[in-house]
Structures are given as structure tokens and as C-alpha cells.
Scaffold this motif. Structure first.
Motif, PDB file in Angstrom:
ATOM      1  N   PRO A   1       0.827  -1.213   0.000  1.00  0.00           N
ATOM      2  CA  PRO A   1       0.000   0.000   0.000  1.00  0.00           C
ATOM      3  C   PRO A   1       0.857   1.258   0.000  1.00  0.00           C
ATOM      4  N   PRO A   2       0.251   2.421  -0.237  1.00  0.00           N
ATOM      5  CA  PRO A   2       1.010   3.677  -0.236  1.00  0.00           C
ATOM      6  C   PRO A   2       1.655   3.948   1.130  1.00  0.00           C
ATOM      7  N   GLY A   3       2.834   4.599   1.087  1.00  0.00           N
ATOM      8  CA  GLY A   3       3.468   5.071   2.309  1.00  0.00           C
ATOM      9  C   GLY A   3       4.288   4.059   3.072  1.00  0.00           C
TER      10      GLY A   3
ATOM     11  N   THR B   1       4.717  -0.918  -6.972  1.00  0.00           N
ATOM     12  CA  THR B   1       3.309  -0.972  -7.363  1.00  0.00           C
ATOM     13  C   THR B   1       2.408  -1.091  -6.144  1.00  0.00           C
ATOM     14  N   ASN B   2       1.240  -0.457  -6.243  1.00  0.00           N
ATOM     15  CA  ASN B   2       0.190  -0.616  -5.238  1.00  0.00           C
ATOM     16  C   ASN B   2      -0.813  -1.682  -5.666  1.00  0.00           C
ATOM     17  N   ALA B   3      -0.686  -2.121  -6.931  1.00  0.00           N
ATOM     18  CA  ALA B   3      -1.675  -3.031  -7.495  1.00  0.00           C
ATOM     19  C   ALA B   3      -1.556  -4.418  -6.879  1.00  0.00           C
ATOM     20  N   LEU B   4      -2.669  -5.059  -6.707  1.00  0.00           N
ATOM     21  CA  LEU B   4      -2.695  -6.445  -6.275  1.00  0.00           C
ATOM     22  C   LEU B   4      -2.478  -7.347  -7.487  1.00  0.00           C
ATOM     23  N   GLY B   5      -2.136  -8.582  -7.242  1.00  0.00           N
ATOM     24  CA  GLY B   5      -1.828  -9.502  -8.337  1.00  0.00           C
ATOM     25  C   GLY B   5      -2.925  -9.575  -9.371  1.00  0.00           C
TER      26      GLY B   5
ATOM     27  N   ASP C   1       1.178   3.352   6.718  1.00  0.00           N
ATOM     28  CA  ASP C   1       1.655   4.529   6.009  1.00  0.00           C
ATOM     29  C   ASP C   1       2.434   5.426   6.964  1.00  0.00           C
ATOM     30  N   TYR C   2       3.746   5.579   6.709  1.00  0.00           N
ATOM     31  CA  TYR C   2       4.570   6.397   7.612  1.00  0.00           C
ATOM     32  C   TYR C   2       4.177   7.875   7.554  1.00  0.00           C
ATOM     33  N   ARG C   3       3.534   8.280   6.471  1.00  0.00           N
ATOM     34  CA  ARG C   3       3.137   9.682   6.341  1.00  0.00           C
ATOM     35  C   ARG C   3       1.984  10.029   7.250  1.00  0.00           C
TER      36      ARG C   3
END
Length: 305
Positions: free
Chosen positions: A180-182, A269-273, A299-301
Motif C-alpha cells: 500500500p502507499p506510504g 506498485t500498489n496493485a494487487l496480483g 503509512d509512515y506519512r
């Protein structure tokens, strides 16, 4: 007064280790002969001559050392100037040779990224600084900045894999950082890019959107060659726009080209398989050529890690 002179003279003779002269003085002094004063004056005269000779020698050596320093500095300056002149001449000859090779078509498309690298290599001037200049990598970004997040096991494992990838000069060639992002995917990819540039590799960093746009432009053939043949390609945010938007035939061909040639490819990538086109997903999951690293962290942000 005589005794003081005598004592001072004997002390000087002792300091110089002239025991024979001391014995002569003592012999004549004990016999109280007229020759005592003559011997004493003779010895004092010898000492004055020795002091004068020593002073002359020291001054001569001082002048010699001073002249030697001047001559050495002048000689070194001459050698440096000669070396710089020779380097300029060699550089000019190399540039003329490269210009001739360009005119003869031996260097194809010198304005492309690959062509620029070839020109620098032929000039003997390819280095990490020029590799970074062509890479498109932003400033900074090292793995050290991610150390506080090693408390997350998935992040710590991803960093370990990234460090091994750098240490083994991008082998095995395919590395996909998913999650995921971050979670630090882009940060790790950029750290890989900078480290490989320091190793002298030609690394190109682009987002998936930038590559898609260039592969759809008028110069798509040049862009394809650069992306297909550079030492390491980093594609950031692959699939962020969804499969139908980005999975163009040229993008598919690019990844397939690097897969067949076994050239290093780093993907975030954030995309799942299931969101990746089957052909590309199959290439990325081929354990013979690389691995997919799933980073499950917060997400560290958002200030949670």
C-alpha cells in the motif's frame, strides 16, 4: 682570567671530543713552558676555523635547499602543465574520433540517453556523476533514512532484500516492491538507483505514467530503446491507473524485452496480483529471475511508523 679561558677552552674541547688537544694543553701547562700559550692559541685558531667552515657549510646547505625547493616547485609545475596539456590534447583527439564515428554512423543517435552514455564511455569520461545526471533520479534518498521503520518486520525484510540486490549488482534482475502507499517502496527504489549509479550503471527512473506518455510520443522508438537497453530500469507506481489505462502493447513489449534479455528491472506498485495483466504478472513473479516483495506496513506519512 687565564683560568676562565682555559676552562672554557677545555670544556669546548671536551664537548667536541678532542681529548688529544686537552692532553697537549695539560702537558705544556704543567711544565710552565712558553709553548703553552702558543699551543693554546693554535688550538683556539683551529676551533675558530672549524666554526667558520661549519657556518659556511650550513649557509651553503641552506642556499642549496632553498634552490632545490624552487627548482622542485618549478619542475612540478612544469610536469603538471605538461600533463594537463597532454590530457587536453588526448581529450581533443578523443572528441574528434567520436565526432568522426558519429558522422560515420558508428554511434547511433548520440542525442539519446544510450547514445550520450556511449559518447562519454568512448571519451573515457563515464562516471557516477554522469550516470546520476542521466538517470532522472531525484536528490537524496538512501536506505539510512528508513532505519527507524525497521521495527516493522516487513519493512526490515524488504530493506534486507534491497541491500542484497545492490550488493549483487542488481542480480537476480527483477525486483518488485509491492504494498500500500506510504510503506517506503519508492524510497527503496530510489536508493537502489543511486547506489547502482555509483557502481557505474546507467539507471533510468520514471513513473509508469511518464513511460506510457513517452512510448506514445513521436520519439517512442528512441524512448523504447533507452528503456529497453539501459543497465537498470526503475518503474515507479506501475498499474496505478488501472490495467486498461496503462497496459499498452508497448509497455507490455518493454517489460517483455527486459525479461527476455534478463536486464535489471525494479518496479514499485500498489496493485494487487489480480489487477496486473496476466502476462506481466507472470514475468514479475518468475522466481528464476527475481522476486516480488510484499511490504505489509502502515503509512509512515500518517505518523504511525
Amino acid at each position: 682570567m687565564v683560568n676562565e679561558k682555559k676552562d672554557a677552552l677545555i670544556e669546548e674541547l671536551l664537548a667536541k671530543g678532542r681529548a688529544g688537544d686537552i692532553a697537549r694543553l695539560e702537558w705544556f701547562r704543567e711544565r710552565d713552558t712558553k709553548q703553552y700559550q702558543e699551543v693554546r692559541e693554535q688550538i683556539e685558531g683551529d676551533l675558530r676555523i672549524q666554526k667558520a667552515e661549519a657556518a659556511i657549510f650550513e649557509e651553503t646547505m641552506r642556499l642549496f635547499r632553498e634552490r632545490l625547493r624552487e627548482n622542485t616547485a618549478s619542475l612540478l609545475a612544469g610536469i603538471k602543465a605538461q600533463a594537463e596539456r597532454a590530457a587536453r590534447e588526448d581529450g581533443e583527439r578523443a572528441r574528434r574520433k567520436v565526432d568522426a564515428e558519429i558522422q560515420m554512423g558508428l554511434i547511433s543517435d548520440p542525442d539519446s540517453i544510450l547514445g550520450q552514455r556511449e559518447v562519454w564511455e568512448r571519451l573515457g569520461m563515464w562516471d557516477a556523476e554522469r550516470a546520476l545526471g542521466l538517470s532522472g533520479l531525484p536528490e537524496g534518498r538512501s536506505l539510512d533514512a528508513l532505519k527507524p521503520r525497521r521495527a516493522f518486520p516487513a519493512v526490515a525484510e524488504a530493506i534486507r532484500i534491497v541491500e542484497a540486490y545492490i550488493q549483487h549488482h542488481a542480480q537476480p534482475p527483477f525486483l518488485t516492491l509491492a504494498g500500500p502507499p506510504g510503506v517506503g517502496k519508492t524510497h527503496m527504489a530510489l536508493a537502489i538507483g543511486r547506489a547502482l549509479c555509483q557502481q557505474g550503471m546507467l539507471v533510468l527512473y520514471r513513473t509508469e505514467e511518464e513511460i506510457r506518455e513517452q512510448l506514445s510520443s513521436e520519439n517512442h522508438e528512441e524512448a523504447f530503446r533507452d528503456y529497453a537497453c539501459c543497465d537498470c530500469l526503475i518503474i515507479d507506481d506501475l498499474g496505478v491507473g488501472g490495467g486498461a489505462q496503462w497496459a499498452t502493447p508497448r509497455m507490455d513489449a518493454l517489460i517483455d524485452n527486459r525479461y527476455v534479455a534478463e536486464r535489471p528491472l525494479v518496479i514499485t506498485t500498489n496493485a494487487l496480483g489480480a489487477q496486473l495483466p496476466p502476462r506481466i504478472a507472470s514475468r514479475l513473479r518468475d522466481t528464476r529471475l527475481g522476486r516480488v516483495v510484499q511490504i505489509a506496513a502502515e503509512d509512515y506519512r500518517l505518523g504511525k511508523g
